[in-house]
Design a protein around this motif. Sequence first.
Motif, mmCIF file in Angstrom:
data_model
loop_
_atom_site.group_PDB
_atom_site.id
_atom_site.type_symbol
_atom_site.label_atom_id
_atom_site.label_comp_id
_atom_site.label_asym_id
_atom_site.label_seq_id
_atom_site.Cartn_x
_atom_site.Cartn_y
_atom_site.Cartn_z
ATOM 1 N N ARG A 1 0.821 -1.208 -0.193
ATOM 2 C CA ARG A 1 0.117 0.200 0.060
ATOM 3 C C ARG A 1 0.836 1.261 -0.071
ATOM 4 N N ALA A 2 1.757 1.151 -0.972
ATOM 5 C CA ALA A 2 2.597 2.400 -1.092
ATOM 6 C C ALA A 2 2.659 3.013 -2.612
ATOM 7 N N SER A 3 2.946 4.283 -2.819
ATOM 8 C CA SER A 3 2.882 4.799 -4.172
ATOM 9 C C SER A 3 4.268 4.943 -4.699
ATOM 10 N N ASN A 4 5.400 4.861 -3.682
ATOM 11 C CA ASN A 4 6.601 4.991 -3.864
ATOM 12 C C ASN A 4 7.552 4.574 -2.833
ATOM 13 N N LEU A 5 8.980 5.053 -2.867
ATOM 14 C CA LEU A 5 9.905 4.134 -2.029
ATOM 15 C C LEU A 5 10.231 4.975 -0.886
ATOM 16 N N SER A 6 9.491 6.193 -0.667
ATOM 17 C CA SER A 6 9.834 6.993 0.358
ATOM 18 C C SER A 6 9.354 6.200 1.670
ATOM 19 N N ASN A 7 9.752 6.662 2.919
ATOM 20 C CA ASN A 7 9.698 5.982 4.132
ATOM 21 C C ASN A 7 10.298 4.679 4.430
ATOM 22 N N VAL A 8 11.240 4.271 3.553
ATOM 23 C CA VAL A 8 11.866 2.935 3.875
ATOM 24 C C VAL A 8 12.918 3.260 4.771
ATOM 25 N N GLU A 9 12.909 2.672 5.880
ATOM 26 C CA GLU A 9 13.873 2.831 7.093
ATOM 27 C C GLU A 9 15.099 2.590 6.632
ATOM 28 N N GLN A 10 15.794 3.392 7.142
ATOM 29 C CA GLN A 10 17.649 3.064 6.940
ATOM 30 C C GLN A 10 18.382 3.804 7.812
ATOM 31 N N THR A 11 19.233 3.116 8.507
ATOM 32 C CA THR A 11 20.133 3.743 9.444
ATOM 33 C C THR A 11 21.362 3.637 8.786
ATOM 34 N N PRO A 12 22.159 4.887 9.104
ATOM 35 C CA PRO A 12 23.525 4.882 8.363
ATOM 36 C C PRO A 12 24.488 3.938 9.181
ATOM 37 N N SER A 13 25.349 3.375 8.390
ATOM 38 C CA SER A 13 26.275 2.440 8.840
ATOM 39 C C SER A 13 27.414 2.997 9.440
ATOM 40 N N THR A 14 27.717 2.414 10.622
ATOM 41 C CA THR A 14 29.174 2.679 11.223
ATOM 42 C C THR A 14 30.325 2.056 10.789
ATOM 43 N N ASN A 15 29.953 0.805 10.367
ATOM 44 C CA ASN A 15 31.033 0.134 9.770
ATOM 45 C C ASN A 15 31.967 0.661 8.864
ATOM 46 N N HIS A 16 33.199 1.208 9.234
ATOM 47 C CA HIS A 16 34.197 1.747 8.492
ATOM 48 C C HIS A 16 34.770 0.937 7.142
ATOM 49 N N SER A 17 35.043 -0.484 7.488
ATOM 50 C CA SER A 17 35.404 -1.037 6.415
ATOM 51 C C SER A 17 34.619 -1.103 5.262
ATOM 52 N N LEU A 18 33.269 -1.302 5.458
ATOM 53 C CA LEU A 18 32.184 -1.340 4.706
ATOM 54 C C LEU A 18 32.087 0.068 3.760
ATOM 55 N N LEU A 19 32.151 1.151 4.432
ATOM 56 C CA LEU A 19 31.919 2.521 3.894
ATOM 57 C C LEU A 19 33.233 2.430 2.847
ATOM 58 N N TRP A 20 34.480 2.174 3.381
ATOM 59 C CA TRP A 20 35.699 2.194 2.546
ATOM 60 C C TRP A 20 35.507 1.485 1.149
ATOM 61 N N LEU A 21 34.843 0.122 1.463
ATOM 62 C CA LEU A 21 34.853 -0.849 0.385
ATOM 63 C C LEU A 21 33.892 -0.312 -0.805
ATOM 64 N N VAL A 22 32.596 0.280 -0.065
ATOM 65 C CA VAL A 22 31.738 0.972 -0.929
ATOM 66 C C VAL A 22 32.090 1.931 -1.639
ATOM 67 N N ARG A 23 33.013 2.830 -1.257
ATOM 68 C CA ARG A 23 33.435 4.022 -1.709
ATOM 69 C C ARG A 23 34.461 3.552 -3.202
ATOM 70 N N TRP A 24 35.120 2.377 -2.834
ATOM 71 C CA TRP A 24 36.048 2.071 -3.974
ATOM 72 C C TRP A 24 35.282 1.164 -5.231
ATOM 73 N N LEU A 25 34.277 0.373 -4.487
ATOM 74 C CA LEU A 25 33.828 -0.623 -5.351
ATOM 75 C C LEU A 25 32.753 0.272 -6.165
ATOM 76 N N THR A 26 31.874 1.216 -5.574
ATOM 77 C CA THR A 26 30.924 1.788 -6.669
ATOM 78 C C THR A 26 31.353 2.395 -8.124
ATOM 79 N N PRO A 27 32.533 2.933 -8.011
ATOM 80 C CA PRO A 27 32.853 3.321 -9.477
ATOM 81 C C PRO A 27 33.228 2.259 -10.320
ATOM 82 N N ALA A 28 33.697 1.523 -9.608
ATOM 83 C CA ALA A 28 34.479 0.402 -10.396
ATOM 84 C C ALA A 28 33.248 -0.435 -10.922
#
Lengths: 234, 106, 495
Positions: free
Chosen positions: A86-113
């Motif tokens: 019963r939703a018309s778009n994706l807003s209100n999907v819960e998400q908490t920012p990650s504090t996992n530094h290695s994940l953040l590091w990995l994502v930063r390098w992997l995304t452009p690749a």
Amino acid sequence: MEEQGRVISIVLVTLVISLLAGVMIRGVVSLPTDATGLTQQVDSNLERSGVENPVTAVLLNFRGYDTWLELGVLLLAVWGVLGVHRASNLSNVEQTPSTNHSLLWLVRWLTPAMVLVAGYLLWLGKFAAGGAFQSGVLLAVVAVLLWFAGFRSLTGISPILWKATLLVGFVGFALAGSLFMLLGRRFLEFSPDTAGTVILWVEAAAAISIGATFAGLFFGLQRERYTDEEDFSP
Amino acid sequence: MSQYQLYAVGAVLLFCIGLQGIIVCRHLLKKVMAANIMGGGAFLFLISIARRNTIETADPVPHAMVLTGIVIALSASVLALALTRQIHKTTGHTTLEDPTNNRVEK
Amino acid sequence: MIIWLVLLPFAGGVLAFALARWGRVIGLLTTAGTFAVGLIFSAQIWQNGPQRYLVGGWSVPLGINFFADGLSAVMLLITGGIGTIISLYSISYFAPTARKGEWSENDTFWPLWLFLVGGLNALFLSADVFNVYVTLEVVTLAAIGLAALAGNAAALTASLRYLFAALIGSMAYLMGVALLYASYGLLDFQALQQVVQTDAPTVLALSLMTVGLLLKTALFPLHFWLPPAHSTAPAPVSAALSGLVVKGSFYITLRLWFETFYGQIHFSAGQLLGALGTAAILWGSFQAVRQKRLKLLIAYSTVGQIGYLFLLFPIITATTSRDVVAAWAWSGGLFQAISHALAKTSMFLSAGVLLKAVGTDEIKSMRGIAGHLPLTTFALALAGISLIGLPPSGGFVAKWLMMKAIIGSGQWWWIPVVTLGGLLTAGYVFLMLRYTFLPQEANHPFKPVSPVMQGTAFALAVGAVVIGFRAKELITLLNIGMGFPEVPVLENPGL
């Protein structure tokens, strides 16, 4: 009593399905082994299809209509999931920012690749295994990784932009096919000299939509997150 | 037994195992998985008929059919999973209870 | 022209999603436009005979073709006509969004509904067995999204059950397609007709495809998913599911049996389908008599009425050429499909009117509706007349033709089935209407219902009766391209 009935019905179902398996095996092993299907026809028309990979030629040109409808099925899945929630778009999907530094590091390098590889796969489809589907899946993975890393902006994109990315594949394919109708051709009948270019554009649009669809379905299913304590057993 | 026959028989077995699972399993997640196994059987069979002797190159048409089929099966699975979660949320069950029982509750 | 029958509804669905606020206007215009194109297209078929269209410009066996004959034209007309009326009804049925940005049923209904119409049109035009698999999935996924729209536990469970049944059906069908392709390297219905033989893989392929399609058509005993799914959906969705969606897979079964495999199918296979049809008529009608809720009664009635569609199988399978007996059975079975589509959509739409008026669809709550909702009561009665098969309705023409075919074929054992089925149908139609004229209970208030909703349900019921007067034209159209002889005895069957 009820358990006993269940056991009996399982035994009966197993018997019937074993019988079915037997009949089906008999059928498939007696198929001709010298048949080559449409290999020759595809080969002799490959030049006019605009691509060199026969599977891409079948998917985007010879049987492009199937692929267009398949993109429609993907849209139906998104609409169905949104309707169930019963939703018309994706807003209100819960998400908490990650504090996992290695994940953040990995994502930063992997995304452009990964975005680069997605583009490469798209282009590769013209010659070898690859194409919109593989490329789109990779784009979806990028989005999901970013989401896990807590980039909230993904689910906060404007509904207009989100709808546009979902629709661009299905609509783009149909528009490309209809444009050729203005030139007196049939729907999805690409002229041999422009087919290669048109197919690349159609595939690019399809890859964006497939990525957006898969990512959207993933986020859509995440709407109410289950905690570890919640019991999902019968 | 040729390579083709090995694959084809395996595909039929997967198809039937999946069918059995959809009918017999009660838990909805297992049913969704079983449906995917059944679909996997059909897709493996399409792949196996594409190349039935070792000399020829593979027929691209069944390959294209499988790619189309996979996307469709995936769409159906996603819809099934969304329904499963919503059913769990509203009833607390993860099985296909008789709908007439559900109506008595309210 | 032909391609717009597919492009138009899909374009409408995309627009209805992109511009959600205008969904209702887009929905009505799109279905009405599709119907208009369908009318022009049918006129072309009427004048020039069957049409083939090479999608993508590739001919068989490499490409996918459209093929449209009289049967396709009739199915397209039914989908377009009933579709337009369902759209009109739905505009009143689903309330508009209260606040901007908030979800309403309209947001989900219109895109899915227009894709459902597009999928059905694509199905009726397709000449390619694999493409039919894709269109069947478009129809199924749209139908399941719509069936879940009510959002309560019963509807969600029913939709998921429907989805699993449909998945098994699709996979069985796909396996059959793969077997046919592996044997012949062809996917076109008519190209296959030239080459099919009755060897083990082919028989297996046809069996798997038929079982898969029967599961989607809900022929007894594969009907288990239908009553809950059709009765828990919102009224316009129930109408579309019962009236149109089950006819899609039925249509493909006809194409396979009486086009691709005509003359090759063993007598006993036809008898088996006839026997299942008989069981469906008896079981479905018997269950309908026992129901306490109107929508469940109508849904079980669908199970029973589907049974009649399968009485044409034993008769045409037994013929070796397209003789007059086969023509009677063909016209009778398809007339049944058309008049059932009209009568059943009308009934479900009337049930929706009742739900809006008294808040429940218990049959007991229908006390006194004759006074408050005279048009709806009349619509239920007219639709009932067509289901029972009383003259001059469409249902009468269908049963009359079927009887002629049965007698002509010498398969007398189907005669009591048609008679008994008619009696049982009369029974549940009477049970449905029995409360309408009884005095109303004092404490039971009626809410006002939009006259559009009542009018559309009534229009469909009238349609189910008056097609009896246009039987000759419809039957002529149905036979275009199928090679049946003219059915001579139909000057004025309705009178």
